[in-house]
Structures are given as structure tokens and as C-alpha cells.
Design a protein around this motif. Structure first.
Motif, PDB file in Angstrom:
ATOM      1  N   THR A   9       0.844  -1.183   0.000  1.00 45.31           N
ATOM      2  CA  THR A   9       0.000   0.000   0.000  1.00 45.31           C
ATOM      3  C   THR A   9       0.882   1.236   0.000  1.00 45.31           C
ATOM      4  OG1 THR A   9      -1.833   1.112   1.092  1.00 45.31           O
ATOM      5  CG2 THR A   9      -0.143   0.182   2.517  1.00 45.31           C
ATOM      6  N   THR A  10       0.339   2.320  -0.483  1.00 47.30           N
ATOM      7  CA  THR A  10       1.034   3.606  -0.506  1.00 47.30           C
ATOM      8  C   THR A  10       0.123   4.652   0.122  1.00 47.30           C
ATOM      9  OG1 THR A  10       2.080   2.998  -2.594  1.00 47.30           O
ATOM     10  CG2 THR A  10       2.210   5.306  -1.954  1.00 47.30           C
ATOM     11  N   TRP A  31       5.470  10.486   1.027  1.00 50.30           N
ATOM     12  CA  TRP A  31       4.712   9.297   0.682  1.00 50.30           C
ATOM     13  C   TRP A  31       5.457   8.059   1.165  1.00 50.30           C
ATOM     14  CZ3 TRP A  31       4.306  10.951  -5.159  1.00 50.30           C
ATOM     15  CH2 TRP A  31       3.517  12.111  -5.236  1.00 50.30           C
ATOM     16  N   GLY A  32       4.720   7.106   1.684  1.00 54.45           N
ATOM     17  CA  GLY A  32       5.325   5.871   2.155  1.00 54.45           C
ATOM     18  C   GLY A  32       4.797   4.672   1.396  1.00 54.45           C
ATOM     19  N   TRP A  33       5.661   3.729   1.130  1.00 53.16           N
ATOM     20  CA  TRP A  33       5.271   2.475   0.461  1.00 53.16           C
ATOM     21  C   TRP A  33       5.525   1.336   1.434  1.00 53.16           C
ATOM     22  CZ3 TRP A  33       7.779  -2.032  -1.390  1.00 53.16           C
ATOM     23  CH2 TRP A  33       7.025  -2.805  -2.283  1.00 53.16           C
ATOM     24  N   TYR A  34       4.468   0.566   1.694  1.00 50.67           N
ATOM     25  CA  TYR A  34       4.507  -0.487   2.698  1.00 50.67           C
ATOM     26  C   TYR A  34       4.403  -1.867   2.045  1.00 50.67           C
ATOM     27  CZ  TYR A  34       3.522   3.025   6.321  1.00 50.67           C
ATOM     28  OH  TYR A  34       3.583   4.098   7.174  1.00 50.67           O
ATOM     29  N   THR A  35       5.136  -2.809   2.604  1.00 44.90           N
ATOM     30  CA  THR A  35       4.984  -4.223   2.266  1.00 44.90           C
ATOM     31  C   THR A  35       4.712  -4.987   3.549  1.00 44.90           C
ATOM     32  OG1 THR A  35       6.536  -4.039   0.419  1.00 44.90           O
ATOM     33  CG2 THR A  35       6.074  -6.246   1.212  1.00 44.90           C
ATOM     34  N   ASP A  36       3.607  -5.727   3.562  1.00 47.97           N
ATOM     35  CA  ASP A  36       3.221  -6.500   4.748  1.00 47.97           C
ATOM     36  C   ASP A  36       3.228  -5.647   6.016  1.00 47.97           C
ATOM     37  OD1 ASP A  36       2.888  -8.762   3.189  1.00 47.97           O
ATOM     38  OD2 ASP A  36       4.966  -9.405   3.462  1.00 47.97           O
ATOM     39  N   LYS A  60       5.009  -3.038   6.768  1.00 49.46           N
ATOM     40  CA  LYS A  60       6.255  -2.364   7.148  1.00 49.46           C
ATOM     41  C   LYS A  60       6.631  -1.326   6.105  1.00 49.46           C
ATOM     42  CE  LYS A  60      11.038  -3.015   8.572  1.00 49.46           C
ATOM     43  NZ  LYS A  60      12.119  -3.968   8.923  1.00 49.46           N
ATOM     44  N   LEU A  61       7.012  -0.152   6.578  1.00 50.03           N
ATOM     45  CA  LEU A  61       7.441   0.924   5.690  1.00 50.03           C
ATOM     46  C   LEU A  61       8.789   0.570   5.065  1.00 50.03           C
ATOM     47  CD1 LEU A  61       6.827   3.788   4.631  1.00 50.03           C
ATOM     48  CD2 LEU A  61       8.079   4.681   6.615  1.00 50.03           C
ATOM     49  N   ARG A  62       8.836   0.523   3.739  1.00 48.73           N
ATOM     50  CA  ARG A  62      10.049   0.106   3.028  1.00 48.73           C
ATOM     51  C   ARG A  62      10.694   1.225   2.224  1.00 48.73           C
ATOM     52  NH1 ARG A  62      11.282  -5.091   4.978  1.00 48.73           N
ATOM     53  NH2 ARG A  62       9.330  -6.278   5.154  1.00 48.73           N
ATOM     54  N   SER A  63       9.861   2.090   1.616  1.00 49.78           N
ATOM     55  CA  SER A  63      10.370   3.127   0.721  1.00 49.78           C
ATOM     56  C   SER A  63       9.611   4.425   0.971  1.00 49.78           C
ATOM     57  CB  SER A  63      10.202   2.719  -0.751  1.00 49.78           C
ATOM     58  OG  SER A  63      10.873   1.509  -1.033  1.00 49.78           O
ATOM     59  N   LEU A  64      10.257   5.536   0.591  1.00 51.96           N
ATOM     60  CA  LEU A  64       9.674   6.853   0.757  1.00 51.96           C
ATOM     61  C   LEU A  64       9.778   7.632  -0.550  1.00 51.96           C
ATOM     62  CD1 LEU A  64      11.478   7.873   4.085  1.00 51.96           C
ATOM     63  CD2 LEU A  64       9.156   6.965   3.896  1.00 51.96           C
ATOM     64  N   CYS A  65       8.962   8.669  -0.651  1.00 53.57           N
ATOM     65  CA  CYS A  65       9.102   9.632  -1.742  1.00 53.57           C
ATOM     66  C   CYS A  65       8.706  10.990  -1.201  1.00 53.57           C
ATOM     67  CB  CYS A  65       8.241   9.247  -2.942  1.00 53.57           C
ATOM     68  SG  CYS A  65       8.517  10.291  -4.401  1.00 53.57           S
ATOM     69  N   TYR A  66       9.649  11.939  -1.233  1.00 53.31           N
ATOM     70  CA  TYR A  66       9.350  13.300  -0.810  1.00 53.31           C
ATOM     71  C   TYR A  66       8.744  14.049  -1.984  1.00 53.31           C
ATOM     72  CZ  TYR A  66      10.053  18.184   0.442  1.00 53.31           C
ATOM     73  OH  TYR A  66       9.864  19.518   0.690  1.00 53.31           O
ATOM     74  N   SER A  67       7.588  14.658  -1.770  1.00 50.38           N
ATOM     75  CA  SER A  67       6.896  15.396  -2.825  1.00 50.38           C
ATOM     76  C   SER A  67       6.694  16.834  -2.386  1.00 50.38           C
ATOM     77  CB  SER A  67       5.534  14.738  -3.134  1.00 50.38           C
ATOM     78  OG  SER A  67       4.829  15.496  -4.096  1.00 50.38           O
ATOM     79  N   GLY A  68       7.629  17.686  -2.803  1.00 55.23           N
ATOM     80  CA  GLY A  68       7.561  19.106  -2.488  1.00 55.23           C
ATOM     81  C   GLY A  68       8.061  19.886  -3.688  1.00 55.23           C
ATOM     82  N   ALA A  69       8.960  20.830  -3.455  1.00 58.24           N
ATOM     83  CA  ALA A  69       9.576  21.548  -4.576  1.00 58.24           C
ATOM     84  C   ALA A  69      10.365  20.584  -5.448  1.00 58.24           C
ATOM     85  CB  ALA A  69      10.478  22.657  -4.047  1.00 58.24           C
ATOM     86  N   ALA A 103       4.391   2.680  -7.743  1.00 62.24           N
ATOM     87  CA  ALA A 103       3.309   3.201  -6.900  1.00 62.24           C
ATOM     88  C   ALA A 103       3.428   4.718  -6.740  1.00 62.24           C
ATOM     89  CB  ALA A 103       3.337   2.518  -5.536  1.00 62.24           C
ATOM     90  N   PHE A 104       4.659   5.213  -6.561  1.00 62.40           N
ATOM     91  CA  PHE A 104       4.855   6.653  -6.428  1.00 62.40           C
ATOM     92  C   PHE A 104       4.515   7.365  -7.736  1.00 62.40           C
ATOM     93  CE2 PHE A 104       8.310   5.526  -3.122  1.00 62.40           C
ATOM     94  CZ  PHE A 104       7.383   5.535  -2.098  1.00 62.40           C
ATOM     95  N   ALA A 105       4.866   6.755  -8.865  1.00 64.48           N
ATOM     96  CA  ALA A 105       4.544   7.362 -10.161  1.00 64.48           C
ATOM     97  C   ALA A 105       3.030   7.463 -10.352  1.00 64.48           C
ATOM     98  CB  ALA A 105       5.181   6.561 -11.298  1.00 64.48           C
ATOM     99  N   ASP A 106       2.308   6.432  -9.923  1.00 61.08           N
ATOM    100  CA  ASP A 106       0.845   6.465 -10.022  1.00 61.08           C
ATOM    101  C   ASP A 106       0.277   7.637  -9.215  1.00 61.08           C
ATOM    102  OD1 ASP A 106       0.702   4.271 -11.689  1.00 61.08           O
ATOM    103  OD2 ASP A 106       0.333   2.833 -10.058  1.00 61.08           O
ATOM    104  N   ARG A 107       0.777   7.802  -7.998  1.00 58.63           N
ATOM    105  CA  ARG A 107       0.284   8.898  -7.152  1.00 58.63           C
ATOM    106  C   ARG A 107       0.669  10.242  -7.764  1.00 58.63           C
ATOM    107  NH1 ARG A 107      -1.511  10.029  -1.937  1.00 58.63           N
ATOM    108  NH2 ARG A 107      -1.651   7.806  -1.466  1.00 58.63           N
TER     109      ARG A 107
END
Length: 286
Positions: free
Chosen positions: A11-12, A56-61, A63-72, A86-90
């Protein structure tokens, strides 16, 4: 006997202040590559207003596994290919709000590949920017004794050099749009924190650099610039040695930077000061 398939739930979502500990754990797994975002999160937490964007956080089972900062900037962090998708979709759903995509080369390249049909064309794409690191001062190089911290009352001295550096590096002036208010605030922030350094002669900057991102584990030098009329004097080498000395003594045990691969002179300067290439970043500029 046929074994059942194991279902992996992913999930993201946008992270909230209560997710700070988990986010810091991801960021601290690679303190050098993640120094830029980690430094912001350590100061501002995950509140979007203070952070200047969403995390943004990407979770597997669970647990937080990956991040994406979305600002400037849009910055993938410890991002697996599945997380990048998943981040590209968002990002596609929210639309482009950033002025650049920047991060480790491999996930950033995939992120741009997925976003380019929707966000392209970019103004400039820099697919390979070597990430360089050092933990020690060079033995055979004396730092420039005239490179010093810029004082808070010297904003009028440092700003013209900062604007010239940014325009030369990025290709557009930071004074466009809001008249430079945000950029001036960022420069003032670094000056106030004691992380802006320069050699000043006759009231003008001839060399400058900043420690732009800083955590207790790693910091990142940025904005290295020599006034055009003073180039060829070796000021960048001794100036960088001086900034490196400040960084190691006062900020963090590991110092990094990233540089355009086509800038052979800068890469040679950084190698002379003792930096070694350990990876690569990528930048997409809009």
C-alpha cells in the motif's frame, strides 16, 4: 501437496507525524544518499506545512520500506521498482507540482520513464551525476585560509554570487517567479545556520560553497562556485579543502556532494580534495 501462495500486501499513503520513527529508520539506512531529505525531516518532522511537502510511504506487509518526498522536488528514497511504480501512479494523479525530480540514478530514471508521457518534456535531464564522498582531510593540501563563514550582515555580499551560481548551474534565474523571495530565504537560512562559506576580496565573492544538508551522520556540500574572472587560480581546490575542514570539524563525519558528469574540471577538483565516487544521482529539471 500444493502449498498455498503467500499473499504480499502493499500500500502507498501520505505519512503522518506519528510515522516519524519509521520514516527516520528508512532515511538512516543510507545516510549519505538520503542526507537532503533526512535533514529536512529531522528539523520539520512529517507535517506537510513545516516540511514543505508531503512524504509518501510504500509499505509491504505492514512495514514501511520506501519513501518519496513530494515538495519543490520529487525525491524517491530507498525506492524499489514496485515502490517507484506506486509513487509514479500517485504523482500522475496529483499532477506535477515540483520543479525537479532528483535522487539516486536508478529509481529516478524509472520514475521519470513512467512520468515523462504525462509530465514531459523536461527542460533538462541529467542522467548521471556522480555522488562523491570523503571522511578525511587530504594530507598534501592546505585549505584556503581566507575562506570563512559568511555573517548574517553580509547577505548583500553573498546573494549576487548565489544567484550567479544558480543561474549558471540550473539555466534559469532563481529570481524569477516570486522575485527570489524563496531563494533568498533559503540562502539566509544557510547563512544563519553558519553553513555558508566564501572567500571575499574587495567586497566581492571570489569563491563560495554551502553545506546545504546536514545530519549528525552525513552532510552535503552544494553551490560550489568561483567568479569567472578568478577561475584558473586553483581557488576551487583550496576553497573546497577549507569548506571540507569546517564540515568534518563542526557538522558530520562524512561529507558528500554530487556533480554533473560533464563537469570534468569540478570532478577533478573534488578528487584532488579527496572525494571518491560511490554512486550516482539523476536530475530532471522542469
Amino acid at each position: 501437496m500444493v502449498r498455498p501462495h503467500v499473499l504480499t500486501q502493499t500500500t502507498t499513503r501520505v505519512l503522518e507525524p506519528g510515522d516519524l520513527g519509521a520514516a527516520l529508520a528508512v532515511l538512516e539506512s543510507d545516510p549519505v544518499a538520503n542526507a537532503f531529505v533526512a535533514s529536512r525531516v529531522q528539523v520539520a518532522g512529517l507535517d506537510p506545512w513545516r516540511l514543505g511537502g508531503e512524504m509518501w510511504g510504500w509499505y509491504t506487509d505492514g512495514k514501511l520500506r520506501s519513501l518519496c518526498y513530494s515538495g519543490a522536488n520529487l525525491v524517491p528514497i530507498c525506492a524499489t521498482p514496485e515502490a517507484v511504480r506506486a509513487f509514479a501512479d500517485r504523482a500522475r494523479r496529483t499532477g506535477r507540482r515540483c520543479s525537479s525530480i532528483v535522487g539516486p540514478a536508478e529509481p529516478t530514471a524509472l520514475l521519470w520513464k513512467l512520468l515523462e508521457p504525462h509530465w514531459g518534456p523536461a527542460r533538462d535531464v541529467r542522467p548521471h551525476q556522480p555522488l562523491m564522498v570523503t571522511e578525511r582531510m587530504p594530507d598534501d593540501l592546505a585549505p584556503d585560509p581566507y575562506v570563512r563563514r559568511i555573517r548574517k550582515d553580509e547577505m548583500d555580499v553573498i546573494m549576487p554570487a548565489c544567484v550567479a551560481m544558480f543561474t549558471e548551474e540550473v539555466g534559469v534565474s532563481p529570481m524569477a517567479g516570486d522575485g527570489g523571495l524563496l531563494y533568498q530565504a533559503r540562502v539566509a537560512e544557510l547563512v544563519g545556520a553558519g553553513r555558508s562559506f566564501a572567500r571575499v576580496e574587495d567586497g566581492k565573492v571570489v569563491f563560495k560553497a554551502e553545506i546545504g544538508a546536514a545530519t549528525s551522520r552525513a552532510c552535503q556540500i552544494q553551490g560550489v562556485w568561483v567568479a569567472p574572472e578568478h577561475r584558473g587560480r586553483g581557488l576551487s581546490v583550496t576553497g573546497m579543502a577549507a569548506v571540507l575542514r569546517y564540515a568534518l570539524a563542526d557538522v558530520a563525519p562524512v561529507v558528500s556532494l554530487y556533480v554533473n558528469d560533464f563537469n570534468t574540471a569540478a570532478r577533478a577538483c573534488y578528487r584532488r580534495v579527496g572525494f571518491r565516487e560511490t554512486g550516482a544521482f539523476m536530475s530532471v529539471l522542469f
